[in-house]
Design a protein around this motif. Structure first.
Motif, PDB file in Angstrom:
ATOM      1  N   ALA A 161      25.495  41.531  47.989  1.00 40.49           N
ATOM      2  CA  ALA A 161      26.765  42.256  48.071  1.00 40.49           C
ATOM      3  C   ALA A 161      26.965  43.090  46.820  1.00 40.49           C
ATOM      4  CB  ALA A 161      27.918  41.277  48.234  1.00 40.49           C
ATOM      5  N   ILE A 162      27.399  44.346  47.015  1.00 39.37           N
ATOM      6  CA  ILE A 162      27.677  45.242  45.899  1.00 39.37           C
ATOM      7  C   ILE A 162      29.010  45.939  46.141  1.00 39.37           C
ATOM      8  CG2 ILE A 162      25.219  45.642  45.471  1.00 39.37           C
ATOM      9  CD1 ILE A 162      25.572  48.408  46.818  1.00 39.37           C
ATOM     10  N   PRO A 163      29.631  46.487  45.095  1.00 40.42           N
ATOM     11  CA  PRO A 163      30.850  47.272  45.295  1.00 40.42           C
ATOM     12  C   PRO A 163      30.519  48.627  45.907  1.00 40.42           C
ATOM     13  CG  PRO A 163      30.230  47.287  42.988  1.00 40.42           C
ATOM     14  CD  PRO A 163      29.281  46.343  43.663  1.00 40.42           C
ATOM     15  N   ASP A 164      31.522  49.287  46.506  1.00 41.24           N
ATOM     16  CA  ASP A 164      31.294  50.620  47.069  1.00 41.24           C
ATOM     17  C   ASP A 164      30.919  51.612  45.978  1.00 41.24           C
ATOM     18  OD1 ASP A 164      31.912  49.476  49.437  1.00 41.24           O
ATOM     19  OD2 ASP A 164      33.808  50.538  49.754  1.00 41.24           O
ATOM     20  N   THR A 165      31.548  51.503  44.830  1.00 41.00           N
ATOM     21  CA  THR A 165      31.151  52.216  43.618  1.00 41.00           C
ATOM     22  C   THR A 165      31.204  51.199  42.487  1.00 41.00           C
ATOM     23  OG1 THR A 165      33.430  52.912  43.116  1.00 41.00           O
ATOM     24  CG2 THR A 165      32.080  54.425  44.423  1.00 41.00           C
ATOM     25  N   PRO A 166      30.428  51.383  41.432  1.00 41.66           N
ATOM     26  CA  PRO A 166      30.331  50.335  40.412  1.00 41.66           C
ATOM     27  C   PRO A 166      31.663  49.840  39.862  1.00 41.66           C
ATOM     28  CG  PRO A 166      28.625  51.972  40.062  1.00 41.66           C
ATOM     29  CD  PRO A 166      29.492  52.499  41.173  1.00 41.66           C
ATOM     30  N   CYS A 167      32.630  50.730  39.694  1.00 45.53           N
ATOM     31  CA  CYS A 167      33.907  50.330  39.096  1.00 45.53           C
ATOM     32  C   CYS A 167      34.936  49.857  40.118  1.00 45.53           C
ATOM     33  CB  CYS A 167      34.499  51.492  38.291  1.00 45.53           C
ATOM     34  SG  CYS A 167      33.499  51.964  36.861  1.00 45.53           S
ATOM     35  N   ASP A 168      34.585  49.868  41.399  1.00 45.66           N
ATOM     36  CA  ASP A 168      35.544  49.522  42.448  1.00 45.66           C
ATOM     37  C   ASP A 168      35.517  48.022  42.700  1.00 45.66           C
ATOM     38  OD1 ASP A 168      37.219  49.363  44.601  1.00 45.66           O
ATOM     39  OD2 ASP A 168      36.192  50.889  45.801  1.00 45.66           O
ATOM     40  N   LYS A 169      36.259  47.293  41.887  1.00 45.63           N
ATOM     41  CA  LYS A 169      36.269  45.829  41.988  1.00 45.63           C
ATOM     42  C   LYS A 169      36.876  45.351  43.300  1.00 45.63           C
ATOM     43  CE  LYS A 169      37.696  41.665  39.469  1.00 45.63           C
ATOM     44  NZ  LYS A 169      38.406  41.152  38.263  1.00 45.63           N
ATOM     45  N   LYS A 170      37.903  46.063  43.779  1.00 46.17           N
ATOM     46  CA  LYS A 170      38.561  45.632  45.023  1.00 46.17           C
ATOM     47  C   LYS A 170      37.610  45.689  46.214  1.00 46.17           C
ATOM     48  CE  LYS A 170      43.377  46.635  43.793  1.00 46.17           C
ATOM     49  NZ  LYS A 170      44.616  47.398  44.159  1.00 46.17           N
ATOM     50  N   SER A 171      36.818  46.753  46.311  1.00 47.02           N
ATOM     51  CA  SER A 171      35.885  46.840  47.435  1.00 47.02           C
ATOM     52  C   SER A 171      34.837  45.732  47.346  1.00 47.02           C
ATOM     53  CB  SER A 171      35.201  48.211  47.462  1.00 47.02           C
ATOM     54  OG  SER A 171      34.285  48.360  46.370  1.00 47.02           O
ATOM     55  N   PHE A 172      34.451  45.391  46.140  1.00 48.63           N
ATOM     56  CA  PHE A 172      33.495  44.306  45.919  1.00 48.63           C
ATOM     57  C   PHE A 172      34.075  42.983  46.422  1.00 48.63           C
ATOM     58  CE2 PHE A 172      30.845  41.998  42.436  1.00 48.63           C
ATOM     59  CZ  PHE A 172      29.801  41.823  43.322  1.00 48.63           C
ATOM     60  N   GLU A 173      35.304  42.712  46.037  1.00 44.92           N
ATOM     61  CA  GLU A 173      35.961  41.472  46.435  1.00 44.92           C
ATOM     62  C   GLU A 173      36.142  41.400  47.947  1.00 44.92           C
ATOM     63  OE1 GLU A 173      38.622  40.699  42.374  1.00 44.92           O
ATOM     64  OE2 GLU A 173      39.491  41.775  44.086  1.00 44.92           O
ATOM     65  N   LYS A 174      36.479  42.525  48.572  1.00 39.41           N
ATOM     66  CA  LYS A 174      36.668  42.536  50.033  1.00 39.41           C
ATOM     67  C   LYS A 174      35.347  42.237  50.748  1.00 39.41           C
ATOM     68  CE  LYS A 174      40.636  45.685  50.294  1.00 39.41           C
ATOM     69  NZ  LYS A 174      41.116  47.020  50.756  1.00 39.41           N
ATOM     70  N   THR A 175      34.259  42.820  50.254  1.00 39.11           N
ATOM     71  CA  THR A 175      32.954  42.562  50.879  1.00 39.11           C
ATOM     72  C   THR A 175      32.543  41.104  50.697  1.00 39.11           C
ATOM     73  OG1 THR A 175      32.212  44.855  50.624  1.00 39.11           O
ATOM     74  CG2 THR A 175      30.505  43.165  50.811  1.00 39.11           C
TER      75      THR A 175
END
Length: 466
Positions: free
Chosen positions: A220-234
């Motif tokens: 699992a990775i974030p949608d963009t490196p700094c996008d912590k919320k997308s990372f957490e959702k995934t």
């Protein structure tokens, strides 16, 4: 095998050597006696080169003084130690082949078996794998596995779907190779996993829905490196649907957020202590124009301390072409270091590649003494104290330019034995010696320079007289 001993003032060591090495042995032993506080004497055998001494020959000529408590002989005699041990009345110590390394006998350097255990998995990527034919991919994968890779990552081409991906993956799996697939194309991921791939790199909001159907572990990775919320959702989505997941916050190159990305790995480990993690270290080694060994080691050290138990690397750029072997050596060192809570020093020199861990220089006086002791016309080459030396009977030439030194040799009457073979040999050895001086490496005539894990043993090419 060299074994260390504990010297004490009551010991008297009798050092055995040949005529040629006597000056260097005396200089070395005198320094060690002052350093470690022991008494000694030196026995100069009636032979020019100590390396030619055999156990039977030494027994006939050995006559240690009555005050001697130990005999110290060259490591060349280790193969006949049973014969020596049974005939000599006091303990025999088998030292190094090179007298300049005699300090190791007295424990100046630690002798530790190279670390072997590790818990970091190396995932080695074959970039743009579909652009290569199937057999080339299989051959390259086998090579990477032999270098230490645990998993081979099939790197897809983002611009073209690989319709034969199943054939590639099946061929690798048939060779007993663990395979991951690097793609955001859900069709490629499905085909790869159906044919045996056990890991998919990578999953974010664009393909996480399909990941539920693949039935394998994903990264699992974030949608963009700094996008912590997308990372957490995934992460939450995959956990909810029971998908085994490794977390990779994305390592960014220097200049685009490297330090902040390291902080994200620390935060991710803190927030998700139960999850496995992966670090794509190739993002740094491939995009940093420095030799990769040190970079790989530091990143593996970070991974070991944070409990990141897999790394993704590649060997595309030339300065990183040995990254898998470097990571294999590094993961063993950092595992030992973290487990034992000691610095990763004096454990292995595999990653000391540009310079050597230590030098054993001769003094100018020792070189001059050696020169006066030589009675034959075989040439010795030394690289010491910023100078090259060429020695033989009645010959002592020093300098920094091999061409000038060779011309000086040819201008001397003693050079009548320098035929084409000698010239080639001397040129080859002096080139090595010059390189050793330039990089502060130890030069030993007729031996390869030490390049750590990249060292290739060198056949002895010294010219032999008929």
């Amino acid at each position: 095998m060299l074994r260390t001993i504990q010297p004490c003032p009551e010991h008297h060591y009798y050092f055995v050597t040949g005529k040629l090495a006597e000056p260097m042995v005396r200089e070395t032993v005198d320094r060690l006696a002052k350093q470690f506080g022991f008494a000694y004497s030196i026995g100069v055998m009636p032979i020019t080169v100590a390396a030619l001494i055999t156990p039977k020959w030494l027994i006939r000529h050995l006559n240690p003084p009555s005050i001697a408590t130990h005999v110290v002989v060259s490591g060349h005699l280790d193969t006949g130690h049973n014969e020596l041990d049974s005939q000599v009345q006091i303990p025999v110590i088998y030292g190094p082949n090179d007298c300049r390394e005699m300090a190791a006998v007295f424990g100046e350097t630690r002798s530790i078996d190279p670390p072997t255990d590790y818990d970091i998995q190396i995932i080695a990527e074959i970039n743009h794998a579909p652009r290569q034919d199937l057999q080339s991919v299989v051959s390259r994968a086998a090579q990477l596995v032999s270098c230490g890779a645990n998993v081979i990552d099939f790197g897809c081409d983002p611009s073209n779907r690989c319709l034969q991906i199943g054939d590639y993956i099946a061929a690798l799996v048939d060779q007993g190779i663990s395979v991951s697939v690097d793609t955001f194309d859900s069709w490629e991921a499905a085909e790869a996993t159906r044919h045996g791939a056990s890991l998919v790199l990578s999953v974010n909001s664009s393909n996480r829905d399909q990941a539920v159907d693949w039935g394998v572990e994903v990264v699992a990775i974030p949608d963009t490196p700094c996008d912590k919320k997308s990372f957490e959702k995934t992460i939450d989505f995959l956990s909810k649907h029971g998908v085994t997941t490794r977390l990779d916050p994305i390592l960014e190159p220097i200049g685009t957020g490297f330090a902040n990305s390291l902080l994200r790995y620390t935060e991710t480990r803190r927030d998700y202590p139960e999850h496995e993690m992966m670090m794509g270290i190739g993002n740094l080694t491939e995009l940093t124009e420095v030799d990769s060994a040190g970079v790989n080691f530091l990143l593996l050290g970070i991974c070991q301390e944070l409990g990141i138990r897999s790394v993704l690397t590649t060997e595309v750029i030339n300065w990183a072409r040995s990254s898998v072997r470097e990571c294999d050596a590094a993961r063993r060192l950092v595992h030992y270091s973290v487990k034992k809570r000691v610095p990763p020093k004096h454990l292995s020199h595999d990653l000391v590649m540009l310079r050597d861990a230590r030098l054993h220089p001769y003094t100018k006086q020792a070189i001059e003494s050696l020169a006066t002791s030589i009675r034959d016309n075989n040439y010795r080459i030394l690289a010491e104290n910023d100078s090259l030396y060429l020695l033989a009977a009645n010959v002592l030439i020093s300098g920094s330019d091999p061409f000038e030194m060779f011309q000086e040799l040819l201008d001397r009457p003693e050079s009548d034995n320098v035929d084409a073979g000698h010239a080639f040999y001397l040129g080859y050895e002096m080139a090595k010696a010059s390189l050793a001086l330039q990089l502060a490496k130890q030069y030993n005539q007729d031996q390869s320079l030490d390049w750590g894990l990249l060292t290739e043993p060198e056949n002895r090419h010294r010219i032999r007289r008929k």
